[in-house]
Every structure is written in C-alpha cells, then in structure tokens.
Enzyme design. Sequence first.
Site, PDB file in Angstrom:
ATOM      1  N   TYR A   1     -16.416   0.661   8.284  1.00  0.00           N
ATOM      2  CA  TYR A   1     -14.954   0.751   8.225  1.00  0.00           C
ATOM      3  C   TYR A   1     -14.418   1.436   9.478  1.00  0.00           C
ATOM      4  O   TYR A   1     -13.490   0.938  10.136  1.00  0.00           O
ATOM      5  CB  TYR A   1     -14.520   1.513   6.975  1.00  0.00           C
ATOM      6  CG  TYR A   1     -13.108   2.040   7.041  1.00  0.00           C
ATOM      7  CD1 TYR A   1     -12.020   1.176   6.954  1.00  0.00           C
ATOM      8  CD2 TYR A   1     -12.861   3.413   7.189  1.00  0.00           C
ATOM      9  CE1 TYR A   1     -10.717   1.670   7.025  1.00  0.00           C
ATOM     10  CE2 TYR A   1     -11.569   3.905   7.254  1.00  0.00           C
ATOM     11  CZ  TYR A   1     -10.508   3.033   7.173  1.00  0.00           C
ATOM     12  OH  TYR A   1      -9.225   3.516   7.258  1.00  0.00           O
TER      13      TYR A   1
ATOM     14  N   TYR B   1      -8.139  -3.060   5.649  1.00  0.00           N
ATOM     15  CA  TYR B   1      -9.213  -3.056   4.645  1.00  0.00           C
ATOM     16  C   TYR B   1      -9.719  -1.623   4.611  1.00  0.00           C
ATOM     17  O   TYR B   1     -10.298  -1.131   5.582  1.00  0.00           O
ATOM     18  CB  TYR B   1     -10.311  -4.028   5.068  1.00  0.00           C
ATOM     19  CG  TYR B   1     -11.455  -4.158   4.068  1.00  0.00           C
ATOM     20  CD1 TYR B   1     -11.645  -5.342   3.367  1.00  0.00           C
ATOM     21  CD2 TYR B   1     -12.352  -3.116   3.844  1.00  0.00           C
ATOM     22  CE1 TYR B   1     -12.692  -5.485   2.456  1.00  0.00           C
ATOM     23  CE2 TYR B   1     -13.391  -3.241   2.939  1.00  0.00           C
ATOM     24  CZ  TYR B   1     -13.559  -4.433   2.253  1.00  0.00           C
ATOM     25  OH  TYR B   1     -14.595  -4.552   1.346  1.00  0.00           O
TER      26      TYR B   1
ATOM     27  N   LEU C   1       1.236   3.804   2.329  1.00  0.00           N
ATOM     28  CA  LEU C   1       2.001   4.163   3.517  1.00  0.00           C
ATOM     29  C   LEU C   1       3.072   3.132   3.851  1.00  0.00           C
ATOM     30  O   LEU C   1       4.223   3.496   4.121  1.00  0.00           O
ATOM     31  CB  LEU C   1       1.060   4.360   4.709  1.00  0.00           C
ATOM     32  CG  LEU C   1       1.736   4.743   6.028  1.00  0.00           C
ATOM     33  CD1 LEU C   1       2.554   6.020   5.870  1.00  0.00           C
ATOM     34  CD2 LEU C   1       0.692   4.904   7.134  1.00  0.00           C
TER      35      LEU C   1
ATOM     36  N   THR D   1      -7.394   5.910  11.911  1.00  0.00           N
ATOM     37  CA  THR D   1      -8.004   6.812  10.934  1.00  0.00           C
ATOM     38  C   THR D   1      -8.885   7.873  11.586  1.00  0.00           C
ATOM     39  O   THR D   1      -9.386   7.678  12.708  1.00  0.00           O
ATOM     40  CB  THR D   1      -8.867   5.993   9.953  1.00  0.00           C
ATOM     41  OG1 THR D   1      -9.618   6.861   9.100  1.00  0.00           O
ATOM     42  CG2 THR D   1      -9.852   5.103  10.693  1.00  0.00           C
ATOM     43  N   ASP D   2      -9.110   8.954  10.857  1.00  0.00           N
ATOM     44  CA  ASP D   2     -10.048   9.991  11.284  1.00  0.00           C
ATOM     45  C   ASP D   2     -11.483   9.463  11.331  1.00  0.00           C
ATOM     46  O   ASP D   2     -12.347  10.044  11.986  1.00  0.00           O
ATOM     47  CB  ASP D   2      -9.979  11.196  10.343  1.00  0.00           C
ATOM     48  CG  ASP D   2     -10.220  10.820   8.887  1.00  0.00           C
ATOM     49  OD1 ASP D   2      -9.419  10.014   8.356  1.00  0.00           O
ATOM     50  OD2 ASP D   2     -11.183  11.315   8.275  1.00  0.00           O
TER      51      ASP D   2
ATOM     52  N   GLY E   1       0.812  -1.213   0.000  1.00  0.00           N
ATOM     53  CA  GLY E   1       0.000   0.000   0.000  1.00  0.00           C
ATOM     54  C   GLY E   1       0.847   1.265   0.000  1.00  0.00           C
ATOM     55  O   GLY E   1       2.079   1.224  -0.007  1.00  0.00           O
TER      56      GLY E   1
ATOM     57  N   ASP F   1      -0.825 -13.385   5.340  1.00  0.00           N
ATOM     58  CA  ASP F   1      -2.265 -13.264   5.571  1.00  0.00           C
ATOM     59  C   ASP F   1      -2.451 -12.940   7.044  1.00  0.00           C
ATOM     60  O   ASP F   1      -2.355 -13.824   7.903  1.00  0.00           O
ATOM     61  CB  ASP F   1      -2.969 -14.577   5.212  1.00  0.00           C
ATOM     62  CG  ASP F   1      -4.462 -14.544   5.502  1.00  0.00           C
ATOM     63  OD1 ASP F   1      -4.980 -13.461   5.880  1.00  0.00           O
ATOM     64  OD2 ASP F   1      -5.116 -15.603   5.374  1.00  0.00           O
ATOM     65  N   ILE F   2      -2.683 -11.661   7.346  1.00  0.00           N
ATOM     66  CA  ILE F   2      -2.767 -11.261   8.750  1.00  0.00           C
ATOM     67  C   ILE F   2      -4.005 -11.812   9.443  1.00  0.00           C
ATOM     68  O   ILE F   2      -4.111 -11.748  10.671  1.00  0.00           O
ATOM     69  CB  ILE F   2      -2.713  -9.724   8.921  1.00  0.00           C
ATOM     70  CG1 ILE F   2      -3.929  -9.048   8.276  1.00  0.00           C
ATOM     71  CG2 ILE F   2      -1.415  -9.163   8.380  1.00  0.00           C
ATOM     72  CD1 ILE F   2      -4.026  -7.558   8.603  1.00  0.00           C
TER      73      ILE F   2
END
Length: 284
Positions: free
Chosen positions: A125, A61, A12, A101-102, A10, A36-37
């Site tokens: 999410y 995700y 970041l 995340t915000d 990704g 695969d986390i």
Amino acid sequence: MNILVTGYSGQLGYDVVKEGLARGLTMYGVGQKQLDITNEQDVFDLVEEVKPDAIVHCAAYTAVDKAEDDRELCWDVNVNGTKYLAKASKAVGVRFMYISTDYVFEGTGVEPFKETDLTNPMGYYGLTKHEGEKIVRDLLDECFIVRISWVFGINGTNFIKTMLRLAETRDELNVVGDQYGSPTYTFDLAQLLLDMILTTNFGIYHASNEGFCTWAEFADEIFRQVGKEVKVNAITTEEYPTRAVRPKNSRMSKNKLVENGFNRLPKWQEALSHYLNDLNQGGK
C-alpha cells in the site's frame, strides 16, 4: 472556485466537499459509483465536463492488509488512477492536490519525519502511494502533495467507531502500544486542505492533528472521554501480527505548514472531543 473531489464516499472526501459548500465554493464530489478513476477516458471526460479550477484527489485503495495480496487492483487505483487524474489536470491546466500517507516512510526511529526525508515504504500500500507521489511530481510542476495519518471522520469506519463498538460487549481490550502517530479528524483536515488549494504555495506537506500517541493511548482517551470503563492492555506489534507491516513511527513534522502561512490543526485530544460530540449529534 469550482473544485472536483475524488473519494467523496470516503471519510476525507466527504468532509472536503462539505467544508467547501459551507464556504460557498462550487464542489463536485465523486465516489466509485460516479467515476472509475482506473479508466483513463472516463477521467478525462469528467474533467472536461466539470471544468474544475482545482482537483483534490482523496480516492485511494486503503485496505492495507488486503493490498499485500490484491496488488493489481491496489496498483490500478493508487498509481494508474492518480496518473490519469494528474494527466487530466495538466491537460486543462488546473491545480492538483494528491492526498498521500505516512506509510511512504519506513516507520523507524523516534524523530518526526520531515517533508524532505527520504521515503522508503515497507508495505505494498505504501509503495503504491509512494509511486503516486512520484507520478504527480513528474507530471506537474505545480502541485500539492499532502501526507496524512490515522484519519477519522463521520462518514465511514475508523478506529474510534471500532473501539466504541467493542466496548459495548467488552470491558478489556488488547491494543497495540508501540506504534506512534497522530490521530486526525477529517473535519479539521478538510479546512486545511481547502485553505491550501486556494493558494499557490505548492509543495509537499504533512498534515495531522497536533501531538503524538500510540493506538493504546488513543483507545484509552476515547474511553475516558465517553466515560466507558474499559481496561486497555498495551501490547507489542509482534503480539498482534498483520499481513502488512505497520510503521512503528508515524510521527510527522508539520513545520512546513507554518513556514508557508498555514495554521496547525488542533491537538488530537480536542479533535477527538469534537468528533465524539458530532457523532452524538448525528454527524451534523
């Protein structure tokens, strides 16, 4: 220092690994193909093999609209995956950083959210990222939780690349103009995250480039900097319905960074200029 980074495929994760290598650190980046986390045994096996001094968990995700319907997978990645990594981190006694995340906030009002403000995610999410935060706090006494927003990087798709692509065939665009946040270049963010992981100043932080804007203002600045004459019409959130509810206020206070000796990131306009130059140089 040996640092394991998830989400290497990704935006970041890629820049965190790149920045770490530039600093002479030993970096071990893994994407979906390497780990695969959502498989607990695989996670423990890899951590035992790598024997990192720290884990920076960038994998997530992030398909916000799809998450409303694809709930099982979203939960598995963002909640279970985070739990397995945090448990593995605790088992071997290494530093752990969780990228949040915000979207954990309800996104109302006009004031920047502080790190201590109550969280109340509006979408699925955001709920899963919020649950991830809780798991990390419950499992680990000493950890970093870093909330980020509106990221863009060389590796992967993002708002800037979408705007530039649309500008090739359009001279007028409708862009949401009542959602506020901070565009954030992963190059800048990666430097800050590594500065943090090398310390023991654990806690919850907000990290983004300085300044606030709407998506429409962001688009305007993109076209201004690249010299494209595209008319941007600022529309309301209601005029651009999406499956998931987006926060109208994604402003976040970064005071805790300064209080703990970390530097604020450059203004988002400067970060955009740097990014566009990097794009023109082939992402180097």
